[in-house]
Scaffold this active site. Structure first.
Site, PDB file in Angstrom:
ATOM      1  CG  HIS A 161      -2.053  -1.010   1.085  1.00 34.67           C
ATOM      2  ND1 HIS A 161      -2.033  -2.225   1.747  1.00 34.67           N
ATOM      3  CD2 HIS A 161      -3.210  -0.993   0.355  1.00 34.67           C
ATOM      4  CE1 HIS A 161      -3.130  -2.899   1.446  1.00 34.67           C
ATOM      5  NE2 HIS A 161      -3.867  -2.173   0.601  1.00 34.67           N
ATOM      6  CG  ASP A 177      -8.338  -0.882  -3.679  1.00 38.21           C
ATOM      7  OD1 ASP A 177      -7.105  -0.694  -3.824  1.00 38.21           O
ATOM      8  OD2 ASP A 177      -8.889  -0.933  -2.564  1.00 38.21           O
ATOM      9  CG  ASN A 179       5.054   5.777  -4.340  1.00 37.73           C
ATOM     10  OD1 ASN A 179       5.337   4.654  -3.917  1.00 37.73           O
ATOM     11  ND2 ASN A 179       5.966   6.587  -4.854  1.00 37.73           N
ATOM     12  CG  HIS A 220      -7.537   4.171  -3.245  1.00 38.55           C
ATOM     13  ND1 HIS A 220      -6.498   4.340  -4.145  1.00 38.55           N
ATOM     14  CD2 HIS A 220      -7.452   2.871  -2.831  1.00 38.55           C
ATOM     15  CE1 HIS A 220      -5.846   3.204  -4.276  1.00 38.55           C
ATOM     16  NE2 HIS A 220      -6.389   2.303  -3.489  1.00 38.55           N
ATOM     17  CG  ASP A 221      -5.316   2.301  -0.132  1.00 28.32           C
ATOM     18  OD1 ASP A 221      -6.233   2.274   0.705  1.00 28.32           O
ATOM     19  OD2 ASP A 221      -5.115   1.380  -0.951  1.00 28.32           O
ATOM     20  CD  GLN A 236      -2.788 -14.068  -4.394  1.00 28.91           C
ATOM     21  OE1 GLN A 236      -3.251 -13.345  -5.268  1.00 28.91           O
ATOM     22  NE2 GLN A 236      -2.762 -13.695  -3.122  1.00 28.91           N
TER      23      GLN A 236
END
Length: 623
Positions: free
Chosen positions: A325, A473, A327, A365-366, A524
């Site tokens: 989380h 996201d 850039n 958003h984060d 996953q």
């Protein structure tokens, strides 16, 4: 087209396929000062009242259009919602023979079927048709056109009455509308043997709501539905982008310009951009997107202020040195949102302000993510969890911190928005970012599925953009394998760091956070099958539902991003059905296949290891 024009100007000159909005229907002739609030829609002449002073100077102008009055007085524009009450002269009483004799049965300039005036027009015409049928003075073609219009009005009224009360006209009958979803957990429908227990636990703890929250009634904003949709359906052209290289704005390094040439691709390599941008992908990608969509010019964003803002946002993403989380993730989500806006044609359905809000929401958003989950904040009793009462802890912080930053003059990219624009922008961004809380995942999908199951669904702009941002996201498993695998390893590193903190604090391990007992491949596979694939499927269905009418209204020009196909299930009456490109389907299939192969190898390795350990612990045979 509508976008880019002042509201009043657009109302006066809006047209479809170059046809004037001014009607020659005798029924639509009105005098100034006699309008108590009868609305008009596209295809009908807007009513304008002008009030002059004794000197003859124009002091006040009232334009009534589509159920709203635009009042211009002393240079100020006020928008007033039309009352649903009608005057006696506009009541639905039985028309006189004189009124019927003056009726023009042409259907070309009738009001839109979903407007209040349409009911009056349809009723009046049906009575006239009955009289003319009795006289034998009506042609089959005229009869057919007017009956078709009346049928559409009745269908629109039925659909309108099934909406929530806040979205209906005040004069509409009160009906009990269908609940779109229940609060049950969709994981209960998954067979226990379909996924390993640890992965199931992770899915349940991450993507379902842990605490019951009070339901907030959505305050539906008035929409100029008949005008805006009709204009976009009639025009539906690709937007003209402003290239960064042709402006005198922020300078881009040549390596960054080279990478950004692939910005429209689904599997855009944000890692390469990160290297070319010297560790500042948000700065350059955010600036490029806002400039491409014309937001810098449209909302008068000072280039220096925008550069400062993006720089501070980038610093906030790097504050905690998160493996996932960070850039890079922000830039990746923003680029994926751009794909959804541009390559599907969604941008043609949204206003400029809604596009602006969607892009900014993706970028922030984060913002200042701590690298730990909401559950960790709650269990550890962090200050952030205390501040937001354990509800959407991180998402609330991302929004609050971003808007707090924009209150400072040197970072205020919203400084030239009007008060109403700012309120709408803020509401949209809040809705979108809060919707990225994974605990709302199943409810969000269920709500949209239920809505799409209606005969003619009406999809709220905020809900649509919120679902798009949420899907973007979590979209890395739907990208090319090399990108997805790199994202997966970064995310697991972040999970394991959280697990280390939980061990140090004496807290139980969160699912997938114990570095010594995590099934990577299985996790996953479960994530793809139960989260990403259903999300992308619902999102695609929603986009096709939204954009189908716009595409059908553009017979002369086809968006290159669309794929009209034949509906094979409709038999002899098969028709072209609007489809969007879905590059994620192939990526999801390929990635899941690779993970399944890896899961098989991992299972064999664990079995061999257990066998070797059993041999070692067995006592030697007695002599």
């Amino acid at each position: 087209m509508w976008r880019g024009k002042p509201l009043l100007e657009g109302s006066r000159q809006g047209s479809v396929d170059g046809k004037s909005n001014v009607s020659n229907d005798k029924e639509l002739v009105h005098k100034c000062h006699s309008d108590p609030g009868g609305g008009r829609a596209l295809g009908a002449a807007p009513r304008t009242h002008r009030h002059r002073s004794a000197s003859g100077a124009l002091r006040k102008c009232v334009l009534t259009l589509d159920g709203y009055s635009y009042v211009i007085e002393q240079g100020a524009l006020t928008i007033v919602r039309r009352s649903s009450s009608r005057s006696k002269t506009e009541s639905c009483s039985t028309p006189t023979d004189e009124q019927l004799d003056q009726l023009d049965l042409e259907t070309e300039h009738l009001p839109a079927v979903d407007t209040p005036d349409a009911c009056d027009k349809a009723a009046l015409r049906l009575r006239y048709l009955l009289r003319q049928l009795n006289r034998g003075e009506i042609s089959a073609e005229t009869l057919q056109k007017n009956l078709q219009y009346a049928a559409k009005v009745l269908e629109a009224v039925y659909i309108d009455e099934t909406k929530p009360a806040v979205a209906r006209q005040q004069s509409a009958p009160t009906l009990v509308f269908r609940r779109l979803a229940d609060e049950d957990d969709e994981l209960s429908e998954v067979q226990p043997d379909a996924v390993p227990p640890e992965v199931r636990e992770w899915l349940a703890s991450t993507f379902t709501r842990q605490l019951a929250t009070a339901k907030r009634k959505s305050d539906e904003k008035p929409k100029f539905r008949s005008v805006a949709h009709a204009i976009r359906a009639g025009i539906f052209v690709d937007r003209i982008y402003r290239r960064v290289t042709s402006t005198a704005l922020m300078q881009f390094p040549q390596d960054v310009v080279r990478v950004l040439k692939t910005l429209d691709e689904w599997s855009f390599d944000v890692f390469t951009l990160h290297e070319a941008a010297n560790g500042q992908p948000v700065k350059y990608l955010g600036y490029e997107l806002l400039n491409r969509y014309g937001m810098i010019h449209k909302f008068k964003v000072p280039p220096t202020i925008l550069e400062n803002f993006l720089g501070r946002i980038e610093e906030g993403y790097c504050r905690f040195h998160n493996p996932y989380h960070n850039n890079l993730h922000a830039a990746d989500v923003a680029q994926t949102v751009h794909y959804m806006l541009c390559q599907t044609g969604l941008m043609n359905w949204l206003s400029d302000l809604e596009i602006f809000a969607t892009l900014v929401a993706a970028v922030v958003h984060d913002y200042e993510h701590t690298g730990t989950t909401n559950n960790f904040h709650v269990m550890s009793g962090s200050d952030t969890a205390l501040l937001y009462n354990d509800r959407a802890v991180l998402e609330n912080h991302h929004i609050s911190a971003a808007f707090r930053l924009m209150r400072e003059e040197e970072y205020n990219i919203l400084q030239n928005l009007s008060r109403d624009e700012f309120r709408e922008f803020r509401t949209l961004v809040i809705d979108m970012v809060l919707a990225t809380d994974m605990s709302f995942h199943f409810q969000q999908l269920k709500n949209m599925r239920s809505l799409l199951s209606l005969a003619e669904p009406t999809i709220d702009k905020s809900k649509a953009t919120s679902l798009v941002l949420h899907c973007c996201d979590i979209s890395h498993p739907a990208k090319r394998w090399d990108l997805h695998h790199r994202w997966t390893m970064s995310l697991l590193d972040e999970f394991f760091l959280q697990g280390d903190k939980e061990r140090d604090l004496g807290l139980p391990f969160s699912p997938l956070c114990d570095r010594n007992n995590t099934l990577v491949a299985e996790s996953q596979i479960g994530f793809i099958e139960f989260i990403v694939e259903p999300s992308m499927g619902v999102c695609a269905d929603m986009l096709e539902c939204i954009l189908g009418p716009l595409h059908s209204g553009n017979k002369s020009g086809t968006n290159a991003a669309t794929e009209p196909t034949i509906d094979e299930n409709s038999g002899a009456e098969s028709v072209n059905k609007f489809k969007i490109r879905k590059p994620w389907i192939t990526c999801l299939s390929d990635n899941k296949k690779i993970w399944k192969e890896q899961a098989t190898k991992d299972a064999e390795a664990r079995a061999n290891q257990e066998q070797e350990e059993n041999i070692e612990v067995q006592p030697p045979p007695e002599e």
